[in-house]
Design a protein around this motif. Sequence first.
Motif, PDB file in Angstrom:
ATOM      1  N   TRP A  58       0.849  -1.192   0.000  1.00 58.94           N
ATOM      2  CA  TRP A  58       0.000   0.000   0.000  1.00 58.94           C
ATOM      3  C   TRP A  58       0.884   1.241   0.000  1.00 58.94           C
ATOM      4  CZ3 TRP A  58      -4.968  -0.296   3.524  1.00 58.94           C
ATOM      5  CH2 TRP A  58      -5.770  -1.364   3.073  1.00 58.94           C
ATOM      6  N   MET A  59       0.516   2.211  -0.832  1.00 60.13           N
ATOM      7  CA  MET A  59       1.254   3.473  -0.916  1.00 60.13           C
ATOM      8  C   MET A  59       0.259   4.621  -0.990  1.00 60.13           C
ATOM      9  SD  MET A  59       4.420   2.564  -3.514  1.00 60.13           S
ATOM     10  CE  MET A  59       3.415   2.139  -4.955  1.00 60.13           C
ATOM     11  N   ASP A  60       0.747   5.833  -0.673  1.00 56.91           N
ATOM     12  CA  ASP A  60      -0.090   7.015  -0.863  1.00 56.91           C
ATOM     13  C   ASP A  60       0.721   8.090  -1.581  1.00 56.91           C
ATOM     14  OD1 ASP A  60       1.514   7.779   1.490  1.00 56.91           O
ATOM     15  OD2 ASP A  60       0.189   9.509   1.551  1.00 56.91           O
ATOM     16  N   ILE A  61      -0.014   8.973  -2.275  1.00 61.47           N
ATOM     17  CA  ILE A  61       0.588  10.133  -2.954  1.00 61.47           C
ATOM     18  C   ILE A  61      -0.011  11.362  -2.290  1.00 61.47           C
ATOM     19  CG2 ILE A  61       0.865  11.335  -5.149  1.00 61.47           C
ATOM     20  CD1 ILE A  61       2.132   8.678  -5.352  1.00 61.47           C
ATOM     21  N   THR A  62       0.640  11.854  -1.242  1.00 60.47           N
ATOM     22  CA  THR A  62       0.053  12.923  -0.442  1.00 60.47           C
ATOM     23  C   THR A  62       1.143  13.877   0.022  1.00 60.47           C
ATOM     24  OG1 THR A  62      -1.441  11.211   0.415  1.00 60.47           O
ATOM     25  CG2 THR A  62      -1.580  13.387   1.424  1.00 60.47           C
ATOM     26  N   SER A  63       0.801  15.164   0.188  1.00 63.01           N
ATOM     27  CA  SER A  63       1.769  16.172   0.606  1.00 63.01           C
ATOM     28  C   SER A  63       2.046  16.146   2.100  1.00 63.01           C
ATOM     29  CB  SER A  63       1.271  17.567   0.200  1.00 63.01           C
ATOM     30  OG  SER A  63       1.181  17.678  -1.197  1.00 63.01           O
ATOM     31  N   ILE A  64       1.254  15.409   2.859  1.00 66.82           N
ATOM     32  CA  ILE A  64       1.481  15.200   4.295  1.00 66.82           C
ATOM     33  C   ILE A  64       1.763  13.719   4.489  1.00 66.82           C
ATOM     34  CG2 ILE A  64       0.540  15.553   6.612  1.00 66.82           C
ATOM     35  CD1 ILE A  64       0.781  18.110   4.978  1.00 66.82           C
ATOM     36  N   LYS A  65       2.663  13.372   5.402  1.00 67.49           N
ATOM     37  CA  LYS A  65       3.060  11.973   5.477  1.00 67.49           C
ATOM     38  C   LYS A  65       2.783  11.296   6.817  1.00 67.49           C
ATOM     39  CE  LYS A  65       3.413  10.371   2.506  1.00 67.49           C
ATOM     40  NZ  LYS A  65       2.784  11.132   1.422  1.00 67.49           N
ATOM     41  N   VAL A  66       2.880  11.987   7.936  1.00 69.82           N
ATOM     42  CA  VAL A  66       2.773  11.308   9.229  1.00 69.82           C
ATOM     43  C   VAL A  66       1.427  10.602   9.376  1.00 69.82           C
ATOM     44  CG1 VAL A  66       2.594  11.642  11.731  1.00 69.82           C
ATOM     45  CG2 VAL A  66       4.440  12.736  10.466  1.00 69.82           C
ATOM     46  N   VAL A  67       0.340  11.308   9.179  1.00 68.45           N
ATOM     47  CA  VAL A  67      -0.984  10.735   9.428  1.00 68.45           C
ATOM     48  C   VAL A  67      -1.353   9.683   8.383  1.00 68.45           C
ATOM     49  CG1 VAL A  67      -3.427  11.244   9.739  1.00 68.45           C
ATOM     50  CG2 VAL A  67      -1.713  12.811  10.658  1.00 68.45           C
ATOM     51  N   PRO A  68      -1.157   9.907   7.080  1.00 65.98           N
ATOM     52  CA  PRO A  68      -1.480   8.855   6.100  1.00 65.98           C
ATOM     53  C   PRO A  68      -0.654   7.587   6.286  1.00 65.98           C
ATOM     54  CG  PRO A  68      -1.291  10.965   5.000  1.00 65.98           C
ATOM     55  CD  PRO A  68      -0.800  11.168   6.401  1.00 65.98           C
ATOM     56  N   VAL A  69       0.640   7.735   6.580  1.00 67.34           N
ATOM     57  CA  VAL A  69       1.475   6.552   6.774  1.00 67.34           C
ATOM     58  C   VAL A  69       1.026   5.780   8.005  1.00 67.34           C
ATOM     59  CG1 VAL A  69       3.808   5.788   7.391  1.00 67.34           C
ATOM     60  CG2 VAL A  69       3.491   7.420   5.516  1.00 67.34           C
ATOM     61  N   ALA A  70       0.698   6.482   9.077  1.00 71.94           N
ATOM     62  CA  ALA A  70       0.203   5.803  10.278  1.00 71.94           C
ATOM     63  C   ALA A  70      -1.098   5.072   9.981  1.00 71.94           C
ATOM     64  CB  ALA A  70      -0.007   6.827  11.398  1.00 71.94           C
ATOM     65  N   ALA A  71      -1.962   5.675   9.161  1.00 77.30           N
ATOM     66  CA  ALA A  71      -3.217   5.016   8.811  1.00 77.30           C
ATOM     67  C   ALA A  71      -2.964   3.745   8.013  1.00 77.30           C
ATOM     68  CB  ALA A  71      -4.096   5.980   8.011  1.00 77.30           C
ATOM     69  N   MET A  72      -2.002   3.776   7.084  1.00 85.06           N
ATOM     70  CA  MET A  72      -1.689   2.573   6.308  1.00 85.06           C
ATOM     71  C   MET A  72      -1.042   1.498   7.173  1.00 85.06           C
ATOM     72  SD  MET A  72      -0.466   3.895   2.512  1.00 85.06           S
ATOM     73  CE  MET A  72       0.847   4.969   3.098  1.00 85.06           C
ATOM     74  N   LEU A  73      -0.256   1.903   8.169  1.00 88.75           N
ATOM     75  CA  LEU A  73       0.385   0.930   9.051  1.00 88.75           C
ATOM     76  C   LEU A  73      -0.622   0.181   9.908  1.00 88.75           C
ATOM     77  CD1 LEU A  73       3.594   2.882  10.150  1.00 88.75           C
ATOM     78  CD2 LEU A  73       3.493   0.808   8.749  1.00 88.75           C
ATOM     79  N   ALA A  74      -1.843   0.694  10.027  1.00 88.36           N
ATOM     80  CA  ALA A  74      -2.896  -0.030  10.742  1.00 88.36           C
ATOM     81  C   ALA A  74      -3.382  -1.232   9.945  1.00 88.36           C
ATOM     82  CB  ALA A  74      -4.063   0.907  11.042  1.00 88.36           C
ATOM     83  N   SER A  75      -3.022  -1.293   8.668  1.00 88.33           N
ATOM     84  CA  SER A  75      -3.331  -2.469   7.855  1.00 88.33           C
ATOM     85  C   SER A  75      -2.248  -3.517   8.062  1.00 88.33           C
ATOM     86  CB  SER A  75      -3.390  -2.082   6.372  1.00 88.33           C
ATOM     87  OG  SER A  75      -2.083  -1.850   5.871  1.00 88.33           O
ATOM     88  N   GLN A  76      -2.386  -4.653   7.381  1.00 89.16           N
ATOM     89  CA  GLN A  76      -1.352  -5.686   7.422  1.00 89.16           C
ATOM     90  C   GLN A  76      -0.486  -5.662   6.165  1.00 89.16           C
ATOM     91  OE1 GLN A  76      -2.714  -9.611   8.791  1.00 89.16           O
ATOM     92  NE2 GLN A  76      -4.631  -8.666   9.469  1.00 89.16           N
ATOM     93  N   ALA A  77      -0.686  -4.673   5.324  1.00 89.67           N
ATOM     94  CA  ALA A  77       0.086  -4.562   4.087  1.00 89.67           C
ATOM     95  C   ALA A  77       1.459  -3.974   4.357  1.00 89.67           C
ATOM     96  CB  ALA A  77      -0.668  -3.670   3.092  1.00 89.67           C
TER      97      ALA A  77
END
Length: 381
Positions: free
Chosen positions: A85-104
Amino acid sequence: MNYAKPRIGLVGSQGSYGRWLRHFFEARMGLEVFGRDPSGETVLSERALIEAVDVLIFCAPIRQTPAVIQHYVKHAAGIERKQLWMDITSIKVVPVAAMLASQAQVVGLHPMSAAPKSPTLRGRAMVVCQARLDTWRPWFEQFLAATEADCVHADADQHDRIMALVQGMVHATHMAQGAVLRELAPAVGGLEGIRPFSSVGYELDSAVTRRILASNPAIYQDIQFENPYVEPMLERLAVHVGALCELVRSGHDTARQQLREKLLDKSRVYVGEQALAEGSYAFERLGYLLADLREPRYISVFLPLDRPGSLRALLSAFEQRGVNLDSIHSSRSAEGELLFRMGLSRDCDADALRDAMLAIERDGIGRVVEAAGVDVSSVNP
């Protein structure tokens, strides 16, 4: 799981980066792409999209991205454990933490530009925040190589701290400039009245301000409001602008000296001699570029991207007819076509130029897009 030719999923597939990524993965990497977007691509449900892909990329608006990711984590319910899972976003802390809640496996990305008109990110920086990456690393490295971006690696917090300066501060100052121009420019003839007096610095600042005003305002709102490091940066910026105002208001010689010491000398020492010299040279180069682009006599030609030697053939068409070129620059049209813009000598012969233009088209060298400043309408082909 196909690590060699993964199926790509785009959440936010109808946005500017969603559309660019679809073309990139399909045309450049030969991969199958699936998408979902509330603005016109809803055939697949969230669960169906997750089940259909190996790599899932979130390219939703900044403010919405964390909640969108959390929504997909709930729908995935563990089936994502072998995915990337990846994101294309200008902010990183909150989106990355949200993705880390997955198992990906998880990587945060931030291309430092709007979605380009070019097929790759060549010449542009892209921040890479590797949060949890293992079996997908070989493919991910191939992906980065295919983007041709200048990749810089950082953790999410470092990214957001730096973006408060690189984006937040720059956008804030130019939004403020736009407001000041709106309030004060009418008294001196408006923007058109100012234009003939433009310096290189004003033109560069004005270009950035107009670019911001012409773009999606939600992006600039979210960069200011969603990055927690922007507020303290704005406070420091306000302190220094306020201090400058007070010094100018006082008008004393001591105030002049304080301005020099606090806002010029100390910063000059911090930046360092080498960086100062490099910056001055870069500014001069941009000044020459702006002067070339203001030249009213020019011709723009589209050249095919996949023909080695086409630029040589183009220049030869002018050389053979004695047409002197003052400058040549490459750029892209609004539609993304690669153009060569050539400034023409002031004594350029219209007959010779018209002959060169006909040869460019006739010999299949390229396509003449525009010619300005030279009257060729009366010349017989």
